[in-house]
Design a protein around this motif. Structure first.
Motif, short mmCIF file in Angstrom:
data_model
loop_
_atom_site.label_atom_id
_atom_site.label_comp_id
_atom_site.label_asym_id
_atom_site.label_seq_id
_atom_site.Cartn_x
_atom_site.Cartn_y
_atom_site.Cartn_z
N ALA A 1 -0.87 -0.96 -10.43
CA ALA A 1 -0.35 -0.84 -9.06
C ALA A 1 0.98 -0.10 -9.00
O ALA A 1 1.20 0.71 -8.11
CB ALA A 1 -0.21 -2.22 -8.42
N GLU A 2 1.87 -0.35 -9.95
CA GLU A 2 3.18 0.30 -9.92
C GLU A 2 3.05 1.82 -10.03
O GLU A 2 3.68 2.57 -9.30
CB GLU A 2 4.06 -0.25 -11.05
CG GLU A 2 5.49 0.23 -10.99
CD GLU A 2 6.26 -0.29 -9.79
OE1 GLU A 2 7.24 0.38 -9.40
OE2 GLU A 2 5.91 -1.34 -9.22
N ILE B 1 2.70 2.27 3.98
CA ILE B 1 3.88 3.12 3.93
C ILE B 1 4.45 3.24 5.33
O ILE B 1 3.72 3.52 6.28
CB ILE B 1 3.54 4.53 3.43
CG1 ILE B 1 2.87 4.47 2.08
CG2 ILE B 1 4.78 5.40 3.39
CD1 ILE B 1 2.37 5.80 1.60
N ILE C 1 4.08 7.44 -3.22
CA ILE C 1 5.37 7.81 -2.63
C ILE C 1 5.62 9.31 -2.81
O ILE C 1 5.98 10.01 -1.87
CB ILE C 1 6.52 7.00 -3.26
CG1 ILE C 1 6.45 5.54 -2.80
CG2 ILE C 1 7.88 7.60 -2.91
CD1 ILE C 1 7.41 4.63 -3.53
N PHE D 1 -1.63 -0.86 0.12
CA PHE D 1 -0.32 -0.25 0.24
C PHE D 1 -0.09 0.16 1.68
O PHE D 1 -0.96 0.77 2.29
CB PHE D 1 -0.24 1.01 -0.63
CG PHE D 1 -0.43 0.74 -2.10
CD1 PHE D 1 0.66 0.57 -2.92
CD2 PHE D 1 -1.69 0.68 -2.65
CE1 PHE D 1 0.50 0.34 -4.27
CE2 PHE D 1 -1.87 0.45 -3.99
CZ PHE D 1 -0.77 0.28 -4.81
N LYS E 1 1.61 3.16 -6.80
CA LYS E 1 2.65 3.13 -5.76
C LYS E 1 3.57 4.34 -5.90
O LYS E 1 3.85 5.05 -4.93
CB LYS E 1 3.46 1.85 -5.84
CG LYS E 1 4.59 1.76 -4.82
CD LYS E 1 5.49 0.59 -5.07
CE LYS E 1 6.48 0.97 -6.13
NZ LYS E 1 7.61 0.09 -6.29
N ASN E 2 4.02 4.62 -7.12
CA ASN E 2 4.94 5.75 -7.34
C ASN E 2 4.28 7.09 -7.02
O ASN E 2 4.89 7.97 -6.40
CB ASN E 2 5.45 5.74 -8.78
CG ASN E 2 6.35 4.55 -9.04
OD1 ASN E 2 6.94 4.00 -8.11
ND2 ASN E 2 6.44 4.13 -10.28
N ILE F 1 7.82 1.40 1.34
CA ILE F 1 6.44 1.12 0.96
C ILE F 1 6.31 -0.36 0.62
O ILE F 1 7.21 -0.95 0.03
CB ILE F 1 5.97 2.00 -0.23
CG1 ILE F 1 4.47 1.84 -0.47
CG2 ILE F 1 6.77 1.74 -1.47
CD1 ILE F 1 3.87 2.90 -1.36
N TYR F 2 5.22 -0.93 1.06
CA TYR F 2 4.92 -2.33 0.80
C TYR F 2 3.55 -2.41 0.17
O TYR F 2 2.66 -1.66 0.53
CB TYR F 2 4.91 -3.13 2.11
CG TYR F 2 6.15 -2.90 2.94
CD1 TYR F 2 7.31 -3.62 2.69
CD2 TYR F 2 6.15 -1.96 3.96
CE1 TYR F 2 8.45 -3.40 3.43
CE2 TYR F 2 7.29 -1.73 4.71
CZ TYR F 2 8.44 -2.46 4.45
OH TYR F 2 9.57 -2.23 5.18
N TYR F 3 3.38 -3.31 -0.77
CA TYR F 3 2.04 -3.50 -1.30
C TYR F 3 1.86 -4.93 -1.76
O TYR F 3 2.80 -5.61 -2.12
CB TYR F 3 1.71 -2.51 -2.42
CG TYR F 3 2.44 -2.70 -3.72
CD1 TYR F 3 1.80 -3.28 -4.80
CD2 TYR F 3 3.74 -2.26 -3.90
CE1 TYR F 3 2.45 -3.44 -6.01
CE2 TYR F 3 4.40 -2.40 -5.09
CZ TYR F 3 3.74 -2.99 -6.15
OH TYR F 3 4.37 -3.14 -7.35
#
Length: 176
Positions: free
Chosen positions: A131-132, A110, A139, A108, A135-136, A155-157
């Protein structure tokens, strides 16, 4: 009780090697998921004498039959290099059977619109279904620590292949 199917490379391995790897996977999953799991016995030692010319297809057919009973599929190290495992992966993905993949690292990155912090990188061993949520959470934690809003963060992953390196799944925070 959750039924777990183990997908692992078998070509070129002895029965003893396959069963030993399964034993290790089962121990790991019991620690990770708790004791309320049942393993589908998908290891086939013998095949019928009247089997057709392609023994591998017969084994794959039996594996798919076992896979249909699974609540969760665990893909063991090296699965990407085994044709049968890749097919099992595609079936699990297409039929929305939850998966855990041993050798995936999601990376990830950011980007923050903040004077003190431009980039942070976070690495996480997980599968694509986890992963989702990660990611949340990442953030939210970043916004909380830096006092930022949604518009201040990008954010990129993406998954990064670890390959057939022997790794123990673990989590490591970098940058937070």
């Amino acid at each position: 009780m959750k039924k777990v199917f183990i997908s692992q490379p078998m070509n070129g391995l002895t029965d003893e090697q396959i069963l030993n790897e399964r034993k290790n996977i089962k121990e790991y999953l019991k620690k990770k998921l708790g004791k309320d799991i049942e393993f589908i016995d998908s290891f086939i030692q013998d095949y019928p004498e009247n089997i057709y010319d392609n023994q591998a297809v017969w084994y794959l057919g039996k594996s798919i039959e076992f896979l249909s009973q699974a609540d969760l599929v665990y893909f063991a190290r090296g699965w990407r290099d085994a044709r049968g495992c890749r097919i099992e992966y595609e079936i699990a993905k297409e039929y929305h059977i939850p998966m855990r993949v041993e050798d995936e690292l999601f990376c990830f990155e950011i980007e923050c619109n903040h004077p003190k912090t431009k980039y942070m990188i976070y690495h996480e061993f997980c599968n694509e279904f986890e992963a989702e949520g990660i990611k949340n959470a990442l953030i939210e934690r970043t916004k909380e620590v830096l006092g930022l809003s949604d518009k201040d963060i990008s954010i990129y992953y993406s998954p990064v292949r670890i390959g057939s390196l022997k790794i123990n799944p673990f989590k490591e925070n970098i940058g937070l």
